[in-house]
Motif scaffolding. Structure first.
Motif, PDB file in Angstrom:
ATOM      1  N   GLU A 191      36.145  38.325  46.462  1.00  0.00           N
ATOM      2  CA  GLU A 191      36.365  39.768  46.611  1.00  0.00           C
ATOM      3  C   GLU A 191      35.060  40.526  46.455  1.00  0.00           C
ATOM      4  OE1 GLU A 191      38.046  43.575  47.025  1.00  0.00           O
ATOM      5  OE2 GLU A 191      38.750  41.603  47.645  1.00  0.00           O
TER       6      GLU A 191
ATOM      7  N   TYR B  86      36.938  38.607  41.243  1.00  0.00           N
ATOM      8  CA  TYR B  86      36.613  37.232  41.601  1.00  0.00           C
ATOM      9  C   TYR B  86      35.563  37.228  42.700  1.00  0.00           C
ATOM     10  CZ  TYR B  86      40.056  37.498  45.452  1.00  0.00           C
ATOM     11  OH  TYR B  86      40.758  37.850  46.574  1.00  0.00           O
TER      12      TYR B  86
ATOM     13  N   GLU C 255      39.217  30.671  36.218  1.00  0.00           N
ATOM     14  CA  GLU C 255      40.638  30.795  35.892  1.00  0.00           C
ATOM     15  C   GLU C 255      41.465  30.189  37.011  1.00  0.00           C
ATOM     16  OE1 GLU C 255      41.746  34.797  34.885  1.00  0.00           O
ATOM     17  OE2 GLU C 255      39.923  35.108  33.709  1.00  0.00           O
ATOM     18  N   LEU C 256      42.674  29.759  36.661  1.00  0.00           N
ATOM     19  CA  LEU C 256      43.596  29.227  37.657  1.00  0.00           C
ATOM     20  C   LEU C 256      44.604  30.299  38.034  1.00  0.00           C
ATOM     21  CD1 LEU C 256      44.340  25.626  36.312  1.00  0.00           C
ATOM     22  CD2 LEU C 256      42.880  26.280  38.217  1.00  0.00           C
ATOM     23  N   SER C 257      44.830  30.461  39.342  1.00  0.00           N
ATOM     24  CA  SER C 257      45.846  31.398  39.803  1.00  0.00           C
ATOM     25  C   SER C 257      47.216  30.742  39.657  1.00  0.00           C
ATOM     26  CB  SER C 257      45.585  31.785  41.265  1.00  0.00           C
ATOM     27  OG  SER C 257      45.750  30.652  42.095  1.00  0.00           O
ATOM     28  N   GLU C 258      48.265  31.502  39.910  1.00  0.00           N
ATOM     29  CA  GLU C 258      49.627  30.969  39.773  1.00  0.00           C
ATOM     30  C   GLU C 258      49.880  29.794  40.708  1.00  0.00           C
ATOM     31  OE1 GLU C 258      52.538  34.058  40.061  1.00  0.00           O
ATOM     32  OE2 GLU C 258      51.618  35.209  38.449  1.00  0.00           O
ATOM     33  N   ASP C 259      49.210  29.784  41.854  1.00  0.00           N
ATOM     34  CA  ASP C 259      49.397  28.680  42.807  1.00  0.00           C
ATOM     35  C   ASP C 259      48.440  27.516  42.547  1.00  0.00           C
ATOM     36  OD1 ASP C 259      47.047  29.822  43.676  1.00  0.00           O
ATOM     37  OD2 ASP C 259      47.678  30.084  45.750  1.00  0.00           O
TER      38      ASP C 259
ATOM     39  N   LYS D 102      45.112  27.587  42.271  1.00  0.00           N
ATOM     40  CA  LYS D 102      43.784  27.748  42.870  1.00  0.00           C
ATOM     41  C   LYS D 102      42.790  28.215  41.799  1.00  0.00           C
ATOM     42  CE  LYS D 102      42.308  29.637  47.273  1.00  0.00           C
ATOM     43  NZ  LYS D 102      42.599  30.643  48.289  1.00  0.00           N
ATOM     44  N   ALA D 103      41.611  27.595  41.777  1.00  0.00           N
ATOM     45  CA  ALA D 103      40.570  27.979  40.825  1.00  0.00           C
ATOM     46  C   ALA D 103      39.831  29.207  41.347  1.00  0.00           C
ATOM     47  CB  ALA D 103      39.594  26.832  40.614  1.00  0.00           C
ATOM     48  N   LEU D 104      39.746  30.234  40.535  1.00  0.00           N
ATOM     49  CA  LEU D 104      39.046  31.465  40.890  1.00  0.00           C
ATOM     50  C   LEU D 104      37.991  31.753  39.833  1.00  0.00           C
ATOM     51  CD1 LEU D 104      42.104  33.730  41.801  1.00  0.00           C
ATOM     52  CD2 LEU D 104      40.603  32.535  43.392  1.00  0.00           C
ATOM     53  N   LYS D 105      36.790  32.050  40.279  1.00  0.00           N
ATOM     54  CA  LYS D 105      35.714  32.403  39.346  1.00  0.00           C
ATOM     55  C   LYS D 105      35.666  33.927  39.261  1.00  0.00           C
ATOM     56  CE  LYS D 105      31.945  31.365  36.898  1.00  0.00           C
ATOM     57  NZ  LYS D 105      31.245  30.211  36.467  1.00  0.00           N
ATOM     58  N   TYR D 106      35.969  34.447  38.084  1.00  0.00           N
ATOM     59  CA  TYR D 106      35.935  35.886  37.838  1.00  0.00           C
ATOM     60  C   TYR D 106      34.658  36.251  37.108  1.00  0.00           C
ATOM     61  CZ  TYR D 106      40.809  36.687  39.102  1.00  0.00           C
ATOM     62  OH  TYR D 106      41.977  36.814  39.785  1.00  0.00           O
TER      63      TYR D 106
END
Length: 107
Positions: A28, A25, A58-62, A64-68
């Protein structure tokens, strides 16, 4: 030309090298490379438009939107003909930008 421009920059080559280890992501990847996220996004946009990386939101379990991003499979072959074609295309693009509307005035 986009492909040559994408691989013609040391920072973008470092990004490809990092992504060779697997998808990551943006935050990182920015930490690993030691660059800001806005600068990283600019490089990633160029790599993506050249078909060298692929980005997915993508959406994390909590929630949160994460761009991978991950590297795309590619096999780059560079020869004189490819370079000449890229230079010709660049010259045509520059000429078109320098003289906007010139075609419509000459008709």
């Amino acid at each position: 030309m986009a492909l040559l421009a994408a691989v013609g920059h040391a920072q973008r080559l470092r990004i490809i090298a990092e992504l060779a280890e697997g998808r990551m992501y943006v935050s990182e990847l920015a930490r690993r490379l030691g660059i800001s996220r806005p600068l990283l996004y600019m490089h990633l946009e160029r790599l993506e438009s050249a078909g060298l990386v692929v980005g997915r939101l993508e959406l994390s379990e909590d929630g949160k939107a994460l761009k991978y991003f991950e590297s795309a499979p590619f096999d780059l072959h560079l020869d004189v003909a490819t370079i000449l074609a890229a230079v010709r295309q660049d010259e045509e693009d520059r000429a078109a930008q320098a003289a906007p509307g010139q075609d419509s005035q000459n008709k």
